[in-house]
Every structure is written in C-alpha cells, then in structure tokens.
Enzyme design. Sequence first.
Site, PDB file in Angstrom:
ATOM      1  N   HIS A 187      19.255  -3.353 -55.908  1.00  0.00           N
ATOM      2  CA  HIS A 187      20.732  -3.572 -55.538  1.00  0.00           C
ATOM      3  C   HIS A 187      20.780  -4.630 -54.396  1.00  0.00           C
ATOM      4  CE1 HIS A 187      22.885   0.093 -57.083  1.00  0.00           C
ATOM      5  NE2 HIS A 187      21.965  -0.430 -57.921  1.00  0.00           N
ATOM      6  N   ASP A 247      16.410  -2.424 -62.466  1.00  0.00           N
ATOM      7  CA  ASP A 247      17.450  -1.618 -62.484  1.00  0.00           C
ATOM      8  C   ASP A 247      18.432  -2.047 -63.422  1.00  0.00           C
ATOM      9  OD1 ASP A 247      19.345   0.372 -62.036  1.00  0.00           O
ATOM     10  OD2 ASP A 247      19.739  -0.029 -59.984  1.00  0.00           O
ATOM     11  N   ASP A 285      15.882   9.652 -67.711  1.00  0.00           N
ATOM     12  CA  ASP A 285      16.670   8.547 -67.366  1.00  0.00           C
ATOM     13  C   ASP A 285      16.070   7.840 -66.370  1.00  0.00           C
ATOM     14  OD1 ASP A 285      19.018   6.787 -67.151  1.00  0.00           O
ATOM     15  OD2 ASP A 285      20.330   8.142 -66.029  1.00  0.00           O
ATOM     16  N   ASP A 308      24.288  -2.205 -67.265  1.00  0.00           N
ATOM     17  CA  ASP A 308      24.992  -3.179 -66.244  1.00  0.00           C
ATOM     18  C   ASP A 308      24.210  -3.255 -65.066  1.00  0.00           C
ATOM     19  OD1 ASP A 308      25.319  -0.212 -66.150  1.00  0.00           O
ATOM     20  OD2 ASP A 308      26.811  -0.545 -64.585  1.00  0.00           O
ATOM     21  N   HIS A 329      20.666   2.068 -68.428  1.00  0.00           N
ATOM     22  CA  HIS A 329      21.969   1.367 -68.331  1.00  0.00           C
ATOM     23  C   HIS A 329      21.785  -0.176 -68.562  1.00  0.00           C
ATOM     24  CE1 HIS A 329      21.858   0.285 -64.228  1.00  0.00           C
ATOM     25  NE2 HIS A 329      21.215   1.356 -63.981  1.00  0.00           N
ATOM     26  N   GLU A 334      27.205   2.327 -65.635  1.00  0.00           N
ATOM     27  CA  GLU A 334      26.535   3.107 -64.661  1.00  0.00           C
ATOM     28  C   GLU A 334      26.997   2.807 -63.129  1.00  0.00           C
ATOM     29  OE1 GLU A 334      23.454   4.848 -62.081  1.00  0.00           O
ATOM     30  OE2 GLU A 334      23.561   2.868 -62.452  1.00  0.00           O
ATOM     31  N   GLU A 335      27.042   1.546 -63.013  1.00  0.00           N
ATOM     32  CA  GLU A 335      27.025   1.220 -61.585  1.00  0.00           C
ATOM     33  C   GLU A 335      28.403   1.353 -61.095  1.00  0.00           C
ATOM     34  OE1 GLU A 335      24.459   0.636 -59.657  1.00  0.00           O
ATOM     35  OE2 GLU A 335      22.768  -0.140 -60.975  1.00  0.00           O
TER      36      GLU A 335
HETATM   37 ZN   LIG Z   1      20.293   2.085 -62.080  1.00  0.00          ZN
END
Ligand SMILES: [Zn+2]
Length: 450
Positions: free
Chosen positions: A423, A119, A180, A86, A84, A153-154
């Site tokens: 994150h 990520d 993924d 984002d 992804h 995705e987030e």
């Molecule tokens: Zn991710």
Amino acid sequence: MTSSADTLTERFLENLAAAVRIETVNHGSDSADSEAFQSLHELLAQSYPLVHSKCSVEKVNDLSLLITWEGTDPDLEPLVVMAHQDVVPVEPGTEADWEQPPFSGAVEDEYLWGRGALDDKGQLIALLEAAEHLLEDGFEPRRTIIIVSGHDEESGGFSGAQPISNLLATRGITPFFVVDEGGGIVKSLPGLSKEPVALVKTSEKGSVTVRLTARGEGGHSSAPNLPTTIGKLAKALRSLEANQLPARLDVMEPTLQALLPRMGRVTRTLFSNLRVTSGAVIRLLGRRPETNAMIRTTTAITMVRGGVKENVLPQEAWAVVNFRIIPGDSVQSVIDFVRKKVGKDVEVETEGEWNSEPSGVSSTTSEAWQSLSGVIGEVFPEAQVTPWTLIAATDSRHFEGIASDIYGFSPFLLEMSDMERIHGTGERMLVEGAGRAVRFYARLYESVCS
Ligand SMILES: [Zn+2]
C-alpha cells in the site's frame, strides 16, 4: 510435483510480472476498470489452460472469479483458498520515488517490483500455478478445492467476496477451512524473535470511524467566549489520546506462547508468567506501535477542520477519529467509551461505510490448523509457525458465516520494512525462494485434499 525448483520459480516470476503489468487498480467502490480485470482474466486463462478446462470457472459480478476443482469425494468439506485481483492506487506524485516503476514487474536487485507483487497477485499467481502443475501431473483431489478471487477487496469486498460467500452458502457449502492473504514469513520480529517466523492470521481487527463535532456561538475574535468550539474539540481529542482503550493480552497470548522457544531467557521468563507479569508485558508491548496495535483497540485522529479566517470564531469544528477494534471489543463498546471520554460538549456519531466488527478467532488446535501449520512447517522449516491477529481487514471476513476456521497466510519471505511497502512506495517481492510459494500451495492441495 515433478518440476524442478528453478523452473518453478522462473515460471512463477514470469507470470507474476505479467499480472503486475495489468493495472487492476481499485479507485473505490463502483468504479472498477473492467477492461483491466478482463485482461487479467485472459492472462490467467492463457497461463493456466488446465485450470480453465478441468475446473469450473464462474464469474461473479463479471469481475470476481470462483473456480471449483471438483474432488472425487463429495462428502468431504471443500478447502477454500483466496487471493484478490485488485490493487491500491499509487499515490499521485510518488511514482518517481519507486526504485522501479510501479507497474513494471521489473526483476532487479533480487526483487520483483510492482504494485500488487505482495498484495495480492503474488498469492493469486502462486495458488493457480500450483493447481496447474498438479493438473499437469494428473493429480485428482478427493476433497474439492475452491479458489476465490475477488476484484474489490481494497474497497471492502462487497461486490466480490461477499456475494461469493453468499453463493456458496446457497449451495450448502461449509468449507473445511479457508486460507486467504495474511501474515507471511518475516525474517525477524522486533523484540520477539531474531529468527524467521511464519505469521498465520487467526483473527482480524474491526474498524469504526467516529466524527466529533463541537458547536458554539461564533462571533468576532476580539471578545471570545471561552471555551471556543475549537477549544472544546481540542480538549476532547486530547482526552482520547490520553485515555487509550484498555489493553488486553488474551488475543496476543497464543502469539506469545508460540514464540517462547525463540525468545531470549529474560523475555521468555517475562512472557511465560503472564499471570504475574501482565502489567510489565503490556507496558513493554505498548511501546511499539506494531505491538501496541496487537493488544488494544487503537485510536487514530485522522482529520480535523474548524475556522475560516484568523479573526472569526467558528460556530463549528469537527474531527474524525479511526479506531481499529481488537477481538473482544465491539463497535458499540468503542462508541460508549468515546462518549464517556469526550463528555457532553462534543457530539459523537459514526461515519463512513467501513465500520466492521472484529472477526472471531479461529482455532489453533483444530484439525484444520494442524493441517495448515504442518504444510507451512514442511515448506518453511526455518520458520516458527505463529498465530497472529491481522490489524487490517481482508476478504475472508465475508466467510465467517459459512466457515469456522479462517486463516491468513501469504507464503512469501519478507522483512518487516517490506510490510510498509504494501500500500506504500516500492512494493516488491524477494525473488530468492519465491517458488516456495507455489510449492506451499501444491503441498496444501496434496496433503489436505488427497
Ligand atoms: Zn490484500
């Protein structure tokens, strides 16, 4: 691939740093900063000219990308790789806590720093980089390769991965398998392996959020009628923490099986006789939050409110509890459990848009698994390939309707502590050997699609 390992790593890091500098931050559903995503698309088009001229590049809901690299044999089911675009925001006020600025893409102290480094821009750049290299070399896949890159995705993937999966379904596409984001190459697993382990996601947990509300008469605090609303709520919350959902080893058993060769003699004996030792193993795994999350649906009280003034009894008090659901349990079974434990004094209702069932469990014996684990073993020979349940949700869950084998593997080396930086504060990618991520995808395309 003809490029040397050094050139590979250098080009990968340069393009990753450029991607990290574009702030494709996801602030929640329906508020995508389209300009940032379009800049990222431009960067990708400039950096990967052959991918953009030889493959079909489609935009879904303007910002998600669906790239199809047509194979020569239309009878073969396509390989789907995903990453992804984002990233989650940097928590306001924590910018200064980062060792390097969060959107700098700086390469310092053996790391490339920035939100999205792991990520999931690392993966996006690596899988495109590999495709570009193979196109430069004149590679023509027999099996079609489909690259899916969502932009939300987030916030659940409802405008990106989900419509793309639906679109592929209308085209009659059933993927051979899907790769993924997911686990990575961790240098060690506390309590389980001192050697590197390649964690491959074979399932992911679901989630349900429940709101508990207690009501009462209220009134002045000088003559309280017991129990108070807050007292009733507190009792319910205490009951949920004291009565965790039951632990089960079936989901983690393939993980433990794969790790047996890496364990010391004592742990190996314990883990290889689960029929006899399951009680002890559950107690052992239950002690660490990370392993406890692998053997049961977890209970986390995340919000609580009640009362406005020191001498006023509130008429209402509420709390929010988030459960992460292990495969085998369900949203309904969790709600039934909660109702039983909190009793009649407290109302129970589900909350939020994020509730999702746990995924199915992908095979660890299929041809797809053999192919994927073979390539991981070839590129990362030091790592024990290990099936793993991801305790978060990813875009690939939207592919459950069209694919039976869905795996998650991020081909990067990390310490367990680097996982917390995802994150969190100080997200970073180890520079050493980062080019192996590109080699992983190149070998995956070659070995699965030739
Ligand atoms: Zn991710």
